[in-house]
Scaffold this active site. Structure first.
Site, short mmCIF file in Angstrom:
data_model
loop_
_atom_site.label_atom_id
_atom_site.label_comp_id
_atom_site.label_asym_id
_atom_site.label_seq_id
_atom_site.Cartn_x
_atom_site.Cartn_y
_atom_site.Cartn_z
N ASP A 1 34.38 -32.02 46.09
CA ASP A 1 34.13 -33.24 45.33
C ASP A 1 35.34 -34.14 45.41
OD1 ASP A 1 31.88 -31.98 44.68
OD2 ASP A 1 32.22 -31.92 42.50
N PHE B 1 35.55 -35.88 48.68
CA PHE B 1 34.49 -36.87 48.70
C PHE B 1 34.93 -38.12 47.94
CE2 PHE B 1 30.60 -38.85 47.22
CZ PHE B 1 29.76 -38.77 48.31
N GLU C 1 31.78 -34.12 25.85
CA GLU C 1 30.81 -33.09 26.22
C GLU C 1 31.27 -32.36 27.46
OE1 GLU C 1 27.28 -35.31 27.02
OE2 GLU C 1 27.41 -36.33 25.09
N LYS D 1 30.70 -31.14 31.30
CA LYS D 1 29.99 -31.66 32.48
C LYS D 1 29.35 -30.45 33.14
CE LYS D 1 30.45 -34.73 36.38
NZ LYS D 1 29.77 -33.91 37.35
N ASP E 1 27.31 -28.19 35.66
CA ASP E 1 27.24 -28.24 37.11
C ASP E 1 25.90 -27.69 37.61
OD1 ASP E 1 28.10 -28.84 39.59
OD2 ASP E 1 29.52 -27.18 39.78
N GLU F 1 20.43 -31.63 32.66
CA GLU F 1 20.75 -30.85 33.84
C GLU F 1 19.96 -29.54 33.83
OE1 GLU F 1 23.12 -32.78 35.22
OE2 GLU F 1 24.03 -31.54 36.78
N TYR G 1 21.46 -34.29 27.77
CA TYR G 1 22.65 -35.01 27.28
C TYR G 1 22.54 -36.52 27.27
CZ TYR G 1 23.24 -34.55 32.34
OH TYR G 1 23.03 -34.54 33.68
N LYS H 1 37.30 -34.29 35.76
CA LYS H 1 37.07 -33.07 36.53
C LYS H 1 38.15 -32.05 36.21
CE LYS H 1 33.59 -34.06 39.34
NZ LYS H 1 33.33 -33.36 40.54
N CYS I 1 41.59 -18.56 75.28
CA CYS I 1 40.36 -18.63 74.48
C CYS I 1 39.93 -17.23 74.06
CB CYS I 1 39.26 -19.30 75.28
SG CYS I 1 37.67 -19.26 74.44
N CYS J 1 36.44 -16.55 76.05
CA CYS J 1 36.30 -16.45 77.51
C CYS J 1 37.63 -16.21 78.23
CB CYS J 1 35.62 -17.70 78.06
SG CYS J 1 36.63 -19.18 77.94
N CYS K 1 39.73 -25.00 74.25
CA CYS K 1 39.41 -24.19 75.42
C CYS K 1 38.85 -25.15 76.47
CB CYS K 1 38.37 -23.13 75.04
SG CYS K 1 37.60 -22.38 76.50
N CYS L 1 32.42 -21.21 78.87
CA CYS L 1 32.75 -20.51 77.62
C CYS L 1 31.49 -20.33 76.77
CB CYS L 1 33.81 -21.31 76.87
SG CYS L 1 34.21 -20.61 75.28
S1 IVH Z 1 25.74 -38.54 31.29
C1 IVH Z 1 24.29 -42.80 32.49
N1 IVH Z 1 26.60 -36.19 30.56
O1 IVH Z 1 27.01 -35.43 36.20
C2 IVH Z 1 25.06 -41.53 32.58
N2 IVH Z 1 26.03 -36.48 32.85
O2 IVH Z 1 28.59 -36.79 38.21
C3 IVH Z 1 24.22 -40.33 32.44
N3 IVH Z 1 26.29 -34.45 34.20
O3 IVH Z 1 24.55 -37.73 37.16
C4 IVH Z 1 24.94 -39.09 32.71
N4 IVH Z 1 26.97 -33.13 32.59
O4 IVH Z 1 23.82 -35.29 36.54
C5 IVH Z 1 26.17 -36.94 31.58
N5 IVH Z 1 27.33 -34.18 29.73
C6 IVH Z 1 26.90 -34.90 30.75
C7 IVH Z 1 26.77 -34.37 32.05
C8 IVH Z 1 26.34 -35.21 33.08
C9 IVH Z 1 26.66 -33.21 33.87
C10 IVH Z 1 25.91 -34.85 35.57
C11 IVH Z 1 24.79 -35.84 35.69
C12 IVH Z 1 25.42 -37.04 36.35
C13 IVH Z 1 26.54 -36.40 37.10
C14 IVH Z 1 27.62 -37.38 37.45
#
Ligand code: IVH
Length: 698
Positions: A34, A37, A126, A128, A130, A186, A238, A326, A420, A423, A438, A444
């Protein structure tokens, strides 16, 4: 950086980000962390800010990722498998969250919000979760629809599967809910269910899921609700879009109400006042999350008051009233047992460390990539070293550092191979490259197999031959080069392990179908170094056929759009090999397309900017119809979306396509309607093209 260089880099970044989004959301098998990314996304954002003329509406900076395979189908031939679910639009878009990685970033978010809302506000903190996103619709207290996030505007309707998840109520309890509302959250696979599922999969020889997120998302897309029920998925909710909330004045208040109706809402939420309380929450969960029964990858900080949320609003991708923080990637200490040197299809040699298995973020890590020789030197890796491995969202773990205190005195430095490993040919390192190669391109085996896998791949010729099939065909000496695929006979295929009449037939059908693949994809399939999908398109456009391309000099190649010296040299190199020329000759003789055809493509034609989906049969072949559309500047797509300009329906169009067009409000036109806009293959044009949406549905 000048605009030309920026354009090339932007194209490259978009390609990487699109591909990784597809791997993440559709294949459930991302290759990039992530963090990486996000870094690439930031680089793209800043280039687009610097050169706004290069912004396009489909840039990954403007669109959220999608779990619909069709969203990544930017090709032209419709060879794509549907997920099997009906698609339906979201009433309000399902957005993503802006990511932060440090408390400083969080502080910045807080300061920005404070400027806009001087009267003050509180935070709802809250976890997050996964897993994979879901939007549930309740009407009169009953669950009526469940949609995946899809591309944010249209999702897959997985209602039947969702009904089988035990903590999602089909009927609400209590009272006071809106007559109709959506609630989002989720779908998660708890660790114990994940471990059990993977054990089962390994027992029956199936590949285990890399993490619970992939397992949850893969399970939700199963076409068998009974199997979904068995997998032990859970849901946590959520977010209720503000438009539905007339029963609370804060986000936390709305979730409390939802919990009272029996909806699954997390208990690990806290309303915080001020940044220091927020920091306390983040610090606590940074470690406490390891004891949770499910995976989390961060925390989400939301501004709690709905009036403040409305004041702040949204960007195209994110709410301005929330931010994700994160958590740091987890680390584990383990020992390097040995190092393998893998040879890819281009001959590049990648060192991979075999590790003493170690549990990390819910999976067992056994291998880690070392990338290249320089990376090994930089780490100062010695044989038998103890190393720290890190695994954020990524699937391939990384070795971050060596634990020197555990080094055996006198342990030797591993020697990077000079030849290699497959090969035995001496390796070479091109100037400016970090990797060894190689040079035995033709002989190869590892390279040859890699090329065959690439050639058969979905984005290339889309032949029904997975890695294991290619391995068998190669080992039996039935297929050594791509052209050999087309010489295979039914009886040869029947000698493969587990192959029956039907599998051989399907394989041969896919070979036959692959012959209609457009020139640019055939060019990509050849696997010329540095010639990715976009480069292949540019080359096909510029040169038109393989003869002009193979005769072109470096200078002539560099006249094509986005072709620099390195790519140009690699193309000249490819065609200077008699073996490669022979391949092209044989593939051509088998009927593969090595020219864009005789059609003159008018990119500014009357169908410019029109995205057209075709369905049914026409008075001309489907291929000719596609060519006709493209030669008038239009683009063919195989899947309907809100971006489709019209559905061109011939005789016996797919009923599913017609229904979808109706749902999305996409105009349906007939073959005759089309000939009103573009010249019939044998006659003059008559009417101007209508703007999108002007045509009526029938
Ligand atoms: S709020 C308009 N709350 O994380 C915003 N998202 O990386 C609505 N996610 O698309 C999202 N835990 O799928 C919210 N406590 C949480 C979350 C949460 C996981 C996910 C969700 C979101 C993604 C973003």
């Amino acid at each position: 950086m000048d605009i030309k260089q920026a354009e090339t880099r932007i194209r490259e970044l978009r390609e990487i980000l699109w591909e990784n989004s597809r791997l993440y959301y559709v294949e459930n098998a991302p290759l990039m962390s992530d963090y990486e990314f996000d870094q690439k996304m930031h680089e793209l954002e800043s280039l687009e800010n610097q050169f706004p003329s290069l912004i396009t509406p489909d840039s990954p900076t403007r669109k959220v990722g999608s779990d619909l395979s069709s969203a990544y189908d930017r090709s032209d031939d419709g060879a794509r498998s549907e997920s099997g679910f009906r698609k339906a639009p979201h009433r309000y878009p399902m957005l993503s969250l802006a990511n932060t990685y440090s408390l400083d970033d969080v502080q910045e978010f807080v300061s920005r919000a404070e400027k806009s809302i001087p009267e003050g506000f509180s935070y709802s903190c809250e976890l997050k979760f996964d897993g994979t996103g879901i939007s549930l619709t309740y009407r009169n207290g009953r669950l009526v629809q469940a949609l995946t996030r899809g591309d944010g505007s249209v999702g897959d309707d997985v209602t039947e599967n969702i009904r089988r998840i035990s903590n999602i109520p089909v009927e609400l309890k209590g009272s006071g809910w809106p007559a109709e509302f959506e609630i989002r959250g989720e779908i998660l696979m708890p660790w114990d269910a994940f471990t059990a599922l993977n054990r089962e999969r390994e027992d029956i020889g199936e590949a285990p899921f890399a993490n619970p997120r992939n397992a949850a998302s893969g399970s939700l897309k199963l076409l068998d609700p009974g199997e979904v029920a068995r997998r032990g998925l859970i849901c946590t909710l959520y977010h209720i879009p503000t438009q539905y909330i007339d029963f609370a004045s804060s986000h936390s208040g709305a979730l409390d109400k939802a919990a009272s109706w029996g909806l699954p809402v997390s208990d690990e939420r806290r309303v915080c006042h001020g940044i220091s309380e927020v920091e306390g929450y983040l610090r606590k969960w940074e470690t406490a999350r390891k004891d949770l029964p499910y995976a989390t990858d961060g925390a989400v900080i939301k501004i709690d008051e709905l009036s403040a949320q409305m004041e702040l609003g949204y960007t195209a991708k994110f709410p301005r009233w929330a931010v994700a923080y994160k958590f740091k990637s987890e680390e584990a200490l383990t020992q390097v047992l040995s190092i393998d040197y893998q040879v890819g299809r281009t001959g590049a040699v990648t060192p991979v460390a075999n590790l003493s298995p170690v549990p990390l973020s819910g999976t067992t890590v056994k291998r880690a990539t070392l990338n290249n020789e320089d990376q090994m030197r930089l780490l100062d890796l010695h044989e038998g070293d103890w190393v720290w491995v890190e695994k954020g969202g990524e699937i391939i773990p990384k070795i971050t550092r060596v634990e020197l205190s555990r080094r055996t005195p006198g342990a030797p430095v591993p020697e990077f191979p000079k030849v290699c490993p497959d090969c035995g040919t001496p390796l070479f390192k091109p100037e400016g490259e970090a990797r060894w190669f190689c040079p035995n391109t033709d002989g190869c085996p590892m390279q040859a197999k890699g090329r065959l896998i690439h050639f058969a791949g979905r984005k290339a010729m889309n032949i029904l031959a997975g890695d294991a099939t290619v391995e068998q065909l190669y080992n039996l000496s039935l297929v050594k080069t791509p052209a050999d695929f087309y010489d295979l006979t039914r009886s040869q295929l029947m000698t493969l392990d587990g192959w029956k009449e039907r599998s051989a037939e399907r394989f041969l059908e896919s070979l036959e179908a692959s012959k209609a693949t457009g020139f640019e994809r055939v060019l990509f399939a050849l696997g010329i170094r540095y010639v990715g999908e976009e480069t292949a398109k540019s080359l096909a456009r510029h040169f038109g056929d393989v003869d002009s391309l193979s005769e072109a000099s470096v200078e002539q190649l560099m006249e094509a759009e986005d072709i620099g010296e390195v790519i140009a040299k690699s193309i000249v190199d490819y065609f200077s090999s008699e073996g490669n020329r022979e391949q092209v000759r044989r593939l051509k003789a088998h009927g593969l397309r090595f020219s864009v055809g005789d059609v003159h493509v008018n990119a500014d034609g009357v169908l410019k900017d029109k995205v057209i989906v075709i369905s049914g049969t026409f008075s001309i072949s489907r291929d000719s119809m596609k060519t006709l559309i493209e030669s008038n500047g239009g683009k063919c797509s195989s899947s309907l979306s809100s971006k489709t300009s019209f559905l061109l329906a011939g005789a016996k169009p797919g009923p599913e396509k017609l229904r979808k067009a109706e749902t999305l409000g996409v105009a349906v036109i007939s073959e005759d309607d089309l000939y009103g806009m573009v010249p019939r293959p044998d006659g003059p044009a008559t009417a101007p093209v209508p703007e999108d949406g002007e045509l009526t549905l029938f």
